[in-house]
Design an enzyme around this catalytic site. Sequence first.
Site, short mmCIF file in Angstrom:
data_model
loop_
_atom_site.label_atom_id
_atom_site.label_comp_id
_atom_site.label_asym_id
_atom_site.label_seq_id
_atom_site.Cartn_x
_atom_site.Cartn_y
_atom_site.Cartn_z
N HIS A 12 -14.32 18.13 53.17
CA HIS A 12 -14.86 17.89 51.81
C HIS A 12 -14.48 19.04 50.87
O HIS A 12 -15.15 19.27 49.88
CB HIS A 12 -16.39 17.75 51.82
CG HIS A 12 -16.90 16.83 52.88
ND1 HIS A 12 -17.16 15.50 52.65
CD2 HIS A 12 -17.17 17.04 54.20
CE1 HIS A 12 -17.60 14.94 53.77
NE2 HIS A 12 -17.60 15.85 54.73
N GLU B 64 3.64 20.09 42.38
CA GLU B 64 3.02 19.03 41.56
C GLU B 64 3.94 17.81 41.48
O GLU B 64 3.48 16.67 41.51
CB GLU B 64 2.70 19.56 40.16
CG GLU B 64 1.61 20.62 40.17
CD GLU B 64 1.54 21.32 38.82
OE1 GLU B 64 0.77 20.87 37.97
OE2 GLU B 64 2.25 22.32 38.62
N LYS C 40 2.10 32.83 33.18
CA LYS C 40 1.98 31.71 34.12
C LYS C 40 3.05 31.64 35.19
O LYS C 40 4.23 31.93 34.94
CB LYS C 40 2.00 30.40 33.33
CG LYS C 40 0.75 30.18 32.53
CD LYS C 40 -0.41 29.77 33.39
CE LYS C 40 -0.66 28.29 33.19
NZ LYS C 40 -1.73 27.85 34.09
N SER D 192 5.24 29.13 31.63
CA SER D 192 4.72 28.30 30.54
C SER D 192 5.44 28.68 29.27
O SER D 192 5.76 29.84 29.06
CB SER D 192 3.21 28.55 30.40
OG SER D 192 2.78 28.22 29.09
#
Length: 470
Positions: free
Chosen positions: A163, A297, A290, A284
Amino acid sequence: MTRKPWEHAKSSGSEHNELAARFVESLSYDTRLYRHDIAGSIAHARMLQEVGLITADELAAIEGGLGEIQQEIEAAGVTDWSGWEVELEDVHMCIEAALIAKIGEAGRKLHTGRSRNDQVATDLAMWTAEATSQVKSQLVDLISAFYELAERDGRIVMPSYTHLQRAQPIVLGGELVAWADAFGKCVNRLDALFILNDEMALGSGAIAGSSLPLDRRQTLRRLPLDSMSISAIASTASRDVAIDFVYALAMAAMWLSRWAEQWIIYMTSEFGFLAIGDDYTTGSSMMPQKRNPDMLELIRGRCGDVYGRLVALLTMCKGLTVGYNRDLQEDKRHVFAAFDTVMDCVAMAGGIVRSACFDESRIREKLDRGFLDATSLAEYLVTRGVPFRTAHQHVGSLVHHCIDEGIDQLAALSVDQMKQVSGCQAFDSDVFDWLGPDNVVTRYRTAGNAGLSGFEQRMRAWQAAHREER
Ligand code: ARG
């Protein structure tokens, strides 16, 4: 007059209508099948000669012509060969037309007892066999990457999660081997599903077979397929090979996506467990600090594309009568796209895993949080004769006490406190050997455990199996 040599029953061909010609063609994506198509044609022609439907000279002309065509295609580059004419619809008709242009009458005999319907089914089975082994070797490389990382960092003690909440302590290697196992099963699935579909449809004709004395066994002998399809109708109507293959790809994509998600989480500042190579992160355009895990992704994102291809194939087939319908032509768009996507994602995953570095000190910083050893403590009580359900309740009351008192480790309690808080007298001083993540990971003894003994056993097995390669 039509340019299509197979449309003489009509007064005009679809190639005169620009939209219709573009609508019906598959040449823009099926040229990938050229080698398989030529191999199938040569096997078919040899069989035709053996059963006396063409002469040895005609066979020689056909084989020579097809061989030249293959060389021309390879010399030009598959997409640039001058013989691709979109008015001829597909790879099959373009190669046949080029053969006839080269060798004349003998070329006109190649299609004896054959249809594009059994031809394309056979081409696709052969293509899928090759594609299956390419995906498999890419997956095997990814599995090796997980083991190599485990060999270096596998003994780091870390939390496991159910979980996404802290569960029990494990070693990192236990988790890395779990990914390797999931991808190993993907390899087996590809094998198992291909065995079902390792079939030659040639000799089925358009739907019903042929009244000519074709010897399908002779054709099969010359092709890298295992068996002859048993039903002319079913084998020209079915795209099971495509659906099964794309399902196996979708399962690999699903596991890649789960793995990507987990590593994205591990890479957050909140976790800080993991860094991957700079090649696999991006900056970024606005925020200078970043390092985003875009490759992970995209692996997660592209899984949706593969699922889409699977659903497209299943849906494409669901309304079709049992025989060839042109809907089936669409299969290749989905199969090729799913294959390309998964090949890229698996290769990318391998690169990322090989670049990965787990941060042992960051993992350790908070390892004492979350009462990871609570289950171990309950099992300790079981070894002292307490029924597990009762032991679970006792440990639950200890955890509750710790939370109330702001104590973050069960090992911070004394034996007396344990007895007093739980009301259970089974605790003794050896209890501390069962507490703390470092102790717990050495205590797991079940086969396949994610602690030290389970991981080390798996690592030894892998090392033994790969000793020769290393
Ligand atoms: N390009 C077609 C396909 O991929 C070949 C089959 C066409 N067959 C037909 N009977 N019109 O399925």
